[in-house]
Design a protein around this motif. Structure first.
Motif, PDB file in Angstrom:
ATOM      1  N   GLU A 290      87.586  -2.865  53.332  1.00 59.59           N
ATOM      2  CA  GLU A 290      86.752  -3.950  52.808  1.00 59.59           C
ATOM      3  C   GLU A 290      85.420  -4.027  53.551  1.00 59.59           C
ATOM      4  N   ILE A 291      85.422  -3.793  54.840  1.00 54.35           N
ATOM      5  CA  ILE A 291      84.174  -3.855  55.615  1.00 54.35           C
ATOM      6  C   ILE A 291      83.165  -2.804  55.146  1.00 54.35           C
ATOM      7  N   ASP A 292      83.654  -1.696  54.585  1.00 56.26           N
ATOM      8  CA  ASP A 292      82.748  -0.659  54.079  1.00 56.26           C
ATOM      9  C   ASP A 292      81.961  -1.124  52.865  1.00 56.26           C
ATOM     10  N   LEU A 293      82.453  -2.146  52.181  1.00 59.66           N
ATOM     11  CA  LEU A 293      81.802  -2.636  50.969  1.00 59.66           C
ATOM     12  C   LEU A 293      80.739  -3.682  51.250  1.00 59.66           C
ATOM     13  N   LEU A 294      80.645  -4.132  52.484  1.00 54.46           N
ATOM     14  CA  LEU A 294      79.614  -5.104  52.844  1.00 54.46           C
ATOM     15  C   LEU A 294      78.261  -4.417  52.794  1.00 54.46           C
ATOM     16  N   PRO A 295      77.211  -5.161  52.452  1.00 54.32           N
ATOM     17  CA  PRO A 295      75.880  -4.540  52.391  1.00 54.32           C
ATOM     18  C   PRO A 295      75.482  -3.982  53.753  1.00 54.32           C
ATOM     19  N   PRO A 296      74.815  -2.824  53.744  1.00 54.71           N
ATOM     20  CA  PRO A 296      74.376  -2.252  55.026  1.00 54.71           C
ATOM     21  C   PRO A 296      73.371  -3.183  55.701  1.00 54.71           C
ATOM     22  N   SER A 297      73.384  -3.152  57.017  1.00 57.02           N
ATOM     23  CA  SER A 297      72.512  -4.027  57.798  1.00 57.02           C
ATOM     24  C   SER A 297      71.851  -3.205  58.886  1.00 57.02           C
ATOM     25  N   ASP A 298      70.656  -3.621  59.288  1.00 58.79           N
ATOM     26  CA  ASP A 298      69.957  -2.924  60.366  1.00 58.79           C
ATOM     27  C   ASP A 298      70.457  -3.318  61.739  1.00 58.79           C
ATOM     28  N   GLU A 299      71.113  -4.471  61.840  1.00 56.24           N
ATOM     29  CA  GLU A 299      71.628  -4.897  63.129  1.00 56.24           C
ATOM     30  C   GLU A 299      73.152  -4.913  63.093  1.00 56.24           C
ATOM     31  N   PRO A 300      73.760  -4.783  64.266  1.00 55.51           N
ATOM     32  CA  PRO A 300      75.221  -4.861  64.309  1.00 55.51           C
ATOM     33  C   PRO A 300      75.701  -6.200  63.771  1.00 55.51           C
ATOM     34  N   SER A 301      76.831  -6.172  63.168  1.00 54.99           N
ATOM     35  CA  SER A 301      77.396  -7.380  62.577  1.00 54.99           C
ATOM     36  C   SER A 301      77.714  -8.410  63.638  1.00 54.99           C
ATOM     37  N   SER A 302      77.328  -9.650  63.373  1.00 59.81           N
ATOM     38  CA  SER A 302      77.623 -10.721  64.322  1.00 59.81           C
ATOM     39  C   SER A 302      79.126 -10.973  64.389  1.00 59.81           C
ATOM     40  N   ARG A 303      79.872 -10.557  63.343  1.00 57.74           N
ATOM     41  CA  ARG A 303      81.315 -10.753  63.376  1.00 57.74           C
ATOM     42  C   ARG A 303      81.985  -9.859  64.423  1.00 57.74           C
ATOM     43  N   LEU A 304      81.299  -8.814  64.850  1.00 57.96           N
ATOM     44  CA  LEU A 304      81.881  -7.910  65.825  1.00 57.96           C
ATOM     45  C   LEU A 304      81.539  -8.322  67.255  1.00 57.96           C
ATOM     46  N   ARG A 305      80.683  -9.309  67.406  1.00 57.32           N
ATOM     47  CA  ARG A 305      80.292  -9.768  68.743  1.00 57.32           C
ATOM     48  C   ARG A 305      81.316 -10.774  69.242  1.00 57.32           C
ATOM     49  N   PRO A 306      81.523 -10.805  70.572  1.00 56.52           N
ATOM     50  CA  PRO A 306      82.468 -11.787  71.124  1.00 56.52           C
ATOM     51  C   PRO A 306      82.002 -13.203  70.950  1.00 56.52           C
TER      52      PRO A 306
END
Length: 94
Positions: free
Chosen positions: A78-94
């Motif tokens: 499912e994460i592969d279907l998210l629109p591409p972003s220039d910055e790392p996803s905030s969901r992956l940050r602690p």
């Protein structure tokens, strides 16, 4: 070619091929990912129909995975279907 896509019952996934350069690359996406990403409010969606309705977006996700080094066969998440972003996803940050 989209007409080659088919529903594979044992894996509960749609299997399909994407043209990537000169090569056709095998890929799959589970019915659960298709349902929750595209038809979450539906109770009677069909995985193959959902794939066909969104094939361009799904195929683009396969090409993005291949561009980052994924090997065949590509299993989309499912994460592969998210629109591409220039910055790392905030969901992956602690």
């Amino acid at each position: 070619m989209k007409q080659d896509a088919f529903f594979h019952t044992p894996s509960d996934a749609v299997r399909f091929w994407v043209q990537h350069g000169q090569q056709r690359v095998g890929a799959s996406i589970t019915s659960a990912v298709l349902h929750y990403h595209f038809c979450a409010r539906s109770v009677d969606d069909q995985a193959l129909d959902t794939y066909l309705a969104h094939a361009d977006e799904i195929d683009a996700a396969v090409r993005r995975r291949l561009a980052t080094g994924s090997l065949e066969p590509v299993l989309l998440r499912e994460i592969d279907l998210l629109p591409p972003s220039d910055e790392p996803s905030s969901r992956l940050r602690p």
